[in-house]
Design a protein around this motif. Sequence first.
Motif, PDB file in Angstrom:
ATOM      1  N   VAL A 104      -6.608  -1.716  68.001  1.00 31.98           N
ATOM      2  CA  VAL A 104      -5.371  -0.968  67.814  1.00 31.98           C
ATOM      3  C   VAL A 104      -5.057  -0.135  69.046  1.00 31.98           C
ATOM      4  CG1 VAL A 104      -4.235   0.779  66.395  1.00 31.98           C
ATOM      5  CG2 VAL A 104      -5.708  -0.919  65.329  1.00 31.98           C
ATOM      6  N   GLU A 105      -6.078   0.357  69.763  1.00 28.68           N
ATOM      7  CA  GLU A 105      -5.827   1.210  70.915  1.00 28.68           C
ATOM      8  C   GLU A 105      -5.103   0.465  72.035  1.00 28.68           C
ATOM      9  OE1 GLU A 105      -9.859  -0.611  71.354  1.00 28.68           O
ATOM     10  OE2 GLU A 105      -9.038   0.703  69.839  1.00 28.68           O
ATOM     11  N   SER A 106      -5.356  -0.848  72.202  1.00 26.65           N
ATOM     12  CA  SER A 106      -4.658  -1.602  73.234  1.00 26.65           C
ATOM     13  C   SER A 106      -3.194  -1.799  72.848  1.00 26.65           C
ATOM     14  CB  SER A 106      -5.338  -2.951  73.465  1.00 26.65           C
ATOM     15  OG  SER A 106      -5.198  -3.774  72.336  1.00 26.65           O
ATOM     16  N   GLU A 107      -2.907  -1.902  71.568  1.00 25.90           N
ATOM     17  CA  GLU A 107      -1.519  -2.044  71.111  1.00 25.90           C
ATOM     18  C   GLU A 107      -0.747  -0.752  71.345  1.00 25.90           C
ATOM     19  OE1 GLU A 107       1.502  -4.331  70.058  1.00 25.90           O
ATOM     20  OE2 GLU A 107      -0.548  -5.049  70.148  1.00 25.90           O
ATOM     21  N   GLN A 108      -1.399   0.397  71.190  1.00 25.71           N
ATOM     22  CA  GLN A 108      -0.733   1.670  71.392  1.00 25.71           C
ATOM     23  C   GLN A 108      -0.452   1.934  72.862  1.00 25.71           C
ATOM     24  OE1 GLN A 108      -3.391   4.410  69.553  1.00 25.71           O
ATOM     25  NE2 GLN A 108      -2.608   4.041  67.504  1.00 25.71           N
ATOM     26  N   ALA A 109      -1.212   1.324  73.763  1.00 29.98           N
ATOM     27  CA  ALA A 109      -1.051   1.562  75.188  1.00 29.98           C
ATOM     28  C   ALA A 109       0.158   0.827  75.771  1.00 29.98           C
ATOM     29  CB  ALA A 109      -2.310   1.150  75.928  1.00 29.98           C
ATOM     30  N   ARG A 110       0.745  -0.071  75.022  1.00 31.44           N
ATOM     31  CA  ARG A 110       1.900  -0.813  75.539  1.00 31.44           C
ATOM     32  C   ARG A 110       3.126   0.086  75.653  1.00 31.44           C
ATOM     33  NH1 ARG A 110       1.928  -6.917  74.502  1.00 31.44           N
ATOM     34  NH2 ARG A 110      -0.234  -7.322  74.011  1.00 31.44           N
ATOM     35  N   GLN A 111       3.777  -0.028  76.778  1.00 28.14           N
ATOM     36  CA  GLN A 111       4.985   0.751  77.009  1.00 28.14           C
ATOM     37  C   GLN A 111       6.146   0.131  76.235  1.00 28.14           C
ATOM     38  OE1 GLN A 111       5.938   1.068  81.142  1.00 28.14           O
ATOM     39  NE2 GLN A 111       7.735   2.327  80.790  1.00 28.14           N
ATOM     40  N   ARG A 117       2.041  -8.883  78.125  1.00 31.57           N
ATOM     41  CA  ARG A 117       0.712  -9.055  78.712  1.00 31.57           C
ATOM     42  C   ARG A 117       0.295 -10.513  78.613  1.00 31.57           C
ATOM     43  NH1 ARG A 117      -2.261  -3.786  76.119  1.00 31.57           N
ATOM     44  NH2 ARG A 117      -1.038  -2.247  77.250  1.00 31.57           N
ATOM     45  N   PRO A 118      -0.640 -10.944  79.459  1.00 29.12           N
ATOM     46  CA  PRO A 118      -1.119 -12.333  79.360  1.00 29.12           C
ATOM     47  C   PRO A 118      -1.635 -12.633  77.949  1.00 29.12           C
ATOM     48  CG  PRO A 118      -1.918 -11.304  81.365  1.00 29.12           C
ATOM     49  CD  PRO A 118      -1.248 -10.221  80.572  1.00 29.12           C
TER      50      PRO A 118
END
Length: 99
Positions: free
Chosen positions: A10-17, A68-69
């Motif tokens: 979930v933390e990588s999803e929140q980092a998306r601008q 993202r890729p």
Amino acid sequence: MSDPLIGEGVESEQARQRFVLDETGFDEVPKKYRRFYRRWGGPGDELARNEVLCPVCKVVIRSTRELRPGDRVYCMPCMSRLIVVVGDGGRLEATVHYG
């Protein structure tokens, strides 16, 4: 089948601008979806982090989130399913997904 999106936290999803998309006058899709596409301006056209070029019809696909890729996008004008990859020079590009 291995899915690159399964297993991401979930933390990588929140980092998306996030981006606010405006109308670009692209009239080849229904009005509801026009803000998600724009015409490509040629080799000098800089793509933002939320944009990727369709290799089939040369239309820029836009997203409300940073791409993202491994992300999957759909090109409505040519009805192609695409996967975002890192191309030569580090630029995000899309490849056609058959299957």
